[in-house]
Design a protein around this motif. Structure first.
Motif, short mmCIF file in Angstrom:
data_model
loop_
_atom_site.label_atom_id
_atom_site.label_comp_id
_atom_site.label_asym_id
_atom_site.label_seq_id
_atom_site.Cartn_x
_atom_site.Cartn_y
_atom_site.Cartn_z
N SER A 120 86.29 56.48 9.11
CA SER A 120 85.34 56.82 8.09
C SER A 120 84.95 55.76 7.09
O SER A 120 83.88 55.52 6.95
CB SER A 120 85.98 58.10 7.44
OG SER A 120 85.30 58.17 6.35
N ARG A 124 81.20 51.20 12.03
CA ARG A 124 79.70 51.23 11.70
C ARG A 124 79.10 52.70 11.81
O ARG A 124 79.62 53.47 12.56
CB ARG A 124 78.96 50.18 12.67
CG ARG A 124 79.18 48.76 12.77
CD ARG A 124 78.18 48.19 13.86
NE ARG A 124 77.42 48.86 14.72
CZ ARG A 124 77.89 49.08 16.05
NH1 ARG A 124 79.16 48.18 16.65
NH2 ARG A 124 77.32 49.72 16.92
N GLU A 125 78.08 52.81 10.71
CA GLU A 125 77.58 54.00 10.75
C GLU A 125 76.87 54.60 12.33
O GLU A 125 76.79 55.74 12.20
CB GLU A 125 76.61 54.26 9.58
CG GLU A 125 77.25 54.15 8.15
CD GLU A 125 78.21 55.53 7.87
OE1 GLU A 125 78.00 56.49 8.51
OE2 GLU A 125 79.22 55.14 7.06
N ASP A 126 76.62 53.58 12.75
CA ASP A 126 75.77 53.87 14.14
C ASP A 126 76.57 53.93 15.34
O ASP A 126 75.97 53.74 16.28
CB ASP A 126 74.65 53.07 14.11
CG ASP A 126 74.93 51.46 14.29
OD1 ASP A 126 76.13 51.21 14.14
OD2 ASP A 126 73.95 50.78 14.52
N LYS A 128 78.30 54.78 18.26
CA LYS A 128 77.83 55.77 19.49
C LYS A 128 79.05 56.09 20.49
O LYS A 128 78.99 57.08 21.17
CB LYS A 128 76.58 55.53 20.15
CG LYS A 128 75.46 55.23 18.90
CD LYS A 128 75.17 56.58 18.18
CE LYS A 128 74.06 56.63 17.30
NZ LYS A 128 73.89 58.07 16.62
N GLN A 149 83.98 62.11 12.94
CA GLN A 149 83.80 60.75 11.93
C GLN A 149 82.30 60.21 12.27
O GLN A 149 81.88 59.50 11.27
CB GLN A 149 84.72 59.87 11.64
CG GLN A 149 86.25 60.21 11.63
CD GLN A 149 86.21 61.17 10.48
OE1 GLN A 149 85.83 60.79 9.22
NE2 GLN A 149 86.84 62.34 10.39
N ARG A 150 81.97 60.10 13.29
CA ARG A 150 80.94 59.58 13.71
C ARG A 150 80.10 60.46 14.75
O ARG A 150 80.90 61.24 15.35
CB ARG A 150 80.80 58.30 14.27
CG ARG A 150 81.38 57.08 13.27
CD ARG A 150 80.32 57.12 12.00
NE ARG A 150 80.96 55.94 11.40
CZ ARG A 150 81.48 55.94 10.22
NH1 ARG A 150 81.97 57.31 9.54
NH2 ARG A 150 81.79 54.81 9.32
N ASP A 151 78.74 60.34 14.79
CA ASP A 151 78.00 60.99 15.91
C ASP A 151 78.09 60.37 17.14
O ASP A 151 77.25 59.83 17.84
CB ASP A 151 76.57 61.05 15.49
CG ASP A 151 76.39 61.97 14.20
OD1 ASP A 151 76.89 62.88 14.16
OD2 ASP A 151 75.47 61.65 13.07
#
Length: 321
Positions: A120, A124-126, A128, A149-151
């Motif tokens: 979190s 990195r926010e991106d 994958k 926590q991420r997509d």
């Protein structure tokens, strides 16, 4: 005194509860509001077992107590989990025993929560692709917590015993994520986030395999001699941990420290990132590593939540000593 069984812990404590409890206690540790006492961990000379105590006090959350338990490698042959533990909580105002809480499920969910907190705040926010190194009992907890926590669009995995990966694949399927088995070098080439959760005593991931921007949560190294990644990774990364004192002595950082690749001051408590007093990831190219050694305050935090929820829901047994 309250008694909160393993079954009740599973009923009342979810991943969100564990995440919040662990994130809060890491923040309290960084501010000096919570501290762990020295750990006792010994081979008992019977059943090849390791047994010990983790304890501490969180002045902010008012969780005081200890976790007693260890590792019995023969338990899997008996239909039991190898890790066995119980948490004792005390009233910080009086010293009286407040609750006896089953610790097996809570240990699994709090360990997964720690890596999830690191993802979190540091990944990195991106991101994958999620990489899983290890497929034991704890891996399923790790995968479920990380996926929130991420997509993530895909899970890639490796395990020393490949036949164990089917069960992890079932978890990924349940989460709606494609699942591929990869060799370690290919896993590192594809994954944006990697969780290592093994009992290895040698590096499983080499520095030259790790691509820029990767976040690695090392969750298996909690004893002197254990190791999951190449120490050179630490020298190339921004390094974070739950507790620096444990990280340098028995966590993944022990090897980089011993080889003088990093210094103690190069390691940042993740609680400082949570509090905003230290920077986490500074660019999309940073390699970040979280050394999750596992601290007693994590156990006390989730057990405290379990006791409070069980009492409020009328699911705790109350007995007199």
């Amino acid at each position: 005194m309250l008694v909160v069984t393993e079954e009740v812990c599973r009923e009342v404590v979810g991943r969100d509860d564990a995440f919040t409890a662990v994130e809060n206690v890491f923040a309290a540790m960084a501010k000096g509001d919570a501290y762990n006492f020295p750990v006792i961990r010994e081979a008992i000379g019977y059943a090849e077992a390791l047994y010990g105590f983790k304890s501490g006090f969180d002045r902010q959350g008012l969780a005081l107590g200890l976790k007693s338990g260890g590792y019995w490698p023969g338990n899997s042959d008996k239909g039991l989990t190898n890790h066995q533990s119980t948490v004792f909580l005390f009233d910080p105002d009086t010293g009286q025993l407040r609750a006896l809480v089953g610790g097996n499920y809570l240990t699994a969910v709090r360990t997964a929560a720690a890596s999830a907190v690191s993802i979190s705040h540091l990944a990195r926010e991106d991101a994958k692709v999620l990489g899983m190194v290890g497929a034991g009992h704890q891996a399923a907890f790790q995968l479920r917590a990380a996926a929130e926590q991420r997509d993530f669009e895909k899970v890639v995995a490796w395990n020393l015993h490949p036949e164990m990966l089917d069960s992890l694949g079932d978890v990924a399927k349940d989460l709606g994520l494609p699942f591929d088995v990869k060799e370690r070098e290919q896993l590192a080439a594809e994954a944006d986030v990697i969780i290592t959760i093994t009992s290895a005593h040698e590096p499983l991931l080499m520095k030259q395999w790790i691509k820029p921007g990767t976040h690695i949560a090392c969750m298996g190294t909690d004893t002197i001699g254990k190791q999951e990644i190449d120490p050179a990774v630490m020298a190339a990364a921004k390094v974070f941990t739950d507790e620096v004192a444990q990280s340098v002595t028995l966590g993944e950082c022990q090897h980089a420290i011993n080889e003088k690749l990093i210094l103690k001051d190069d390691i940042t408590p993740i609680g400082s990132v949570i509090n905003g007093s230290a920077q986490g990831r500074s660019s999309a190219e940073d390699i970040t590593v979280f050394d999750g050694t596992g601290v007693g305050l994590q156990d006390l935090a989730v057990a405290h939540v379990a006791a409070n929820l069980a009492e409020s829901l009328g699911k705790a047994q109350e007995i007199s000593l």
